[in-house]
Enzyme design. Sequence first.
Site, PDB file in Angstrom:
ATOM      1  N   HIS A  61      -2.694 -13.084  -4.045  1.00 53.43           N
ATOM      2  CA  HIS A  61      -2.775 -11.382  -3.843  1.00 53.43           C
ATOM      3  C   HIS A  61      -0.506 -11.596  -4.616  1.00 53.43           C
ATOM      4  CE1 HIS A  61      -6.015  -8.662  -2.578  1.00 53.43           C
ATOM      5  NE2 HIS A  61      -6.104  -9.753  -3.621  1.00 53.43           N
ATOM      6  N   GLU A  63       1.272 -10.143  -1.789  1.00 55.46           N
ATOM      7  CA  GLU A  63       2.498 -10.729  -1.136  1.00 55.46           C
ATOM      8  C   GLU A  63       2.579 -11.376  -0.294  1.00 55.46           C
ATOM      9  OE1 GLU A  63      -0.564  -6.333  -1.011  1.00 55.46           O
ATOM     10  OE2 GLU A  63       0.019  -8.508  -2.033  1.00 55.46           O
ATOM     11  N   CYS A  93      -4.060  -4.720   0.996  1.00 56.08           N
ATOM     12  CA  CYS A  93      -4.784  -5.330   1.961  1.00 56.08           C
ATOM     13  C   CYS A  93      -5.182  -5.771   3.653  1.00 56.08           C
ATOM     14  CB  CYS A  93      -6.207  -5.965   0.451  1.00 56.08           C
ATOM     15  SG  CYS A  93      -5.871  -7.895   0.864  1.00 56.08           S
ATOM     16  N   CYS A  96      -3.878  -9.476   3.432  1.00 53.95           N
ATOM     17  CA  CYS A  96      -2.590  -9.336   3.626  1.00 53.95           C
ATOM     18  C   CYS A  96      -1.615  -8.636   4.386  1.00 53.95           C
ATOM     19  CB  CYS A  96      -2.217  -9.093   1.816  1.00 53.95           C
ATOM     20  SG  CYS A  96      -2.271  -9.323   0.401  1.00 53.95           S
TER      21      CYS A  96
END
Length: 236
Positions: A61, A63, A93, A96
């Site tokens: 992801h 992040e 999410c 993250c």
Amino acid sequence: MTSEKGPSTGDPTLRRRIESWEFDVFYDPRELRKETCLLYEIKWGMSRKIWRSSGKNTTNHVEVNFIKKFTSERRFHSSISCSITWFLSWSPCWECSQAIREFLSQHPGVTLVIYVARLFWHMDQRNRQGLRDLVNSGVTIQIMRASEYYHCWRNFVNYPPGDEAHWPQYPPLWMMLYALELHCIILSLPPCLKISRRWQNHLAFFRLHLQNCHYQTIPPHILLATGLIHPSVTWR
């Protein structure tokens, strides 16, 4: 006669800008794209200089990609402050959110403000708890409004010549609905916003389901801002 211009060719951030069509498809709050885009700003200490860049999902992801890039490229003393602003097309999410909290705990001089265009799987209790944990750890999370969209358009987008003022102006209702749901998340209330994908495209439609606990807890001006609530409702 003045010539129409896009971003200056001498702009050092130009190579890190995204295209206007990318901004539109990633940040339209009505779109339910799977990919996530991150536009970010970093400011060190008392410096007025702001460093800007962008990123997208890879095998990780976006992040997590940011955290890995930041920690691998920057080594700074804990006494040096650093303020980071993220403009995310989707909220983090729960995994993250956990990674962000760990990153911030290891770098106490860093402050993080997150603006999001949409809430990622906001019905999932783990994602809701993840956002609450971020807020409780000192992270500011807000829904992108018109001012943030314009800021991103000017500073992160390789817009066509003459189109500086022609940034995408998305329906304010969607921003207000996401802001309402974010309040529900932060206040540990049940979800009130239900989103469904329209058949054969990415655009979505919504249903608002408010319970007594929403009327009793959420400030009235936030509910009224959606334009979907009648002001004669007894709030408390």
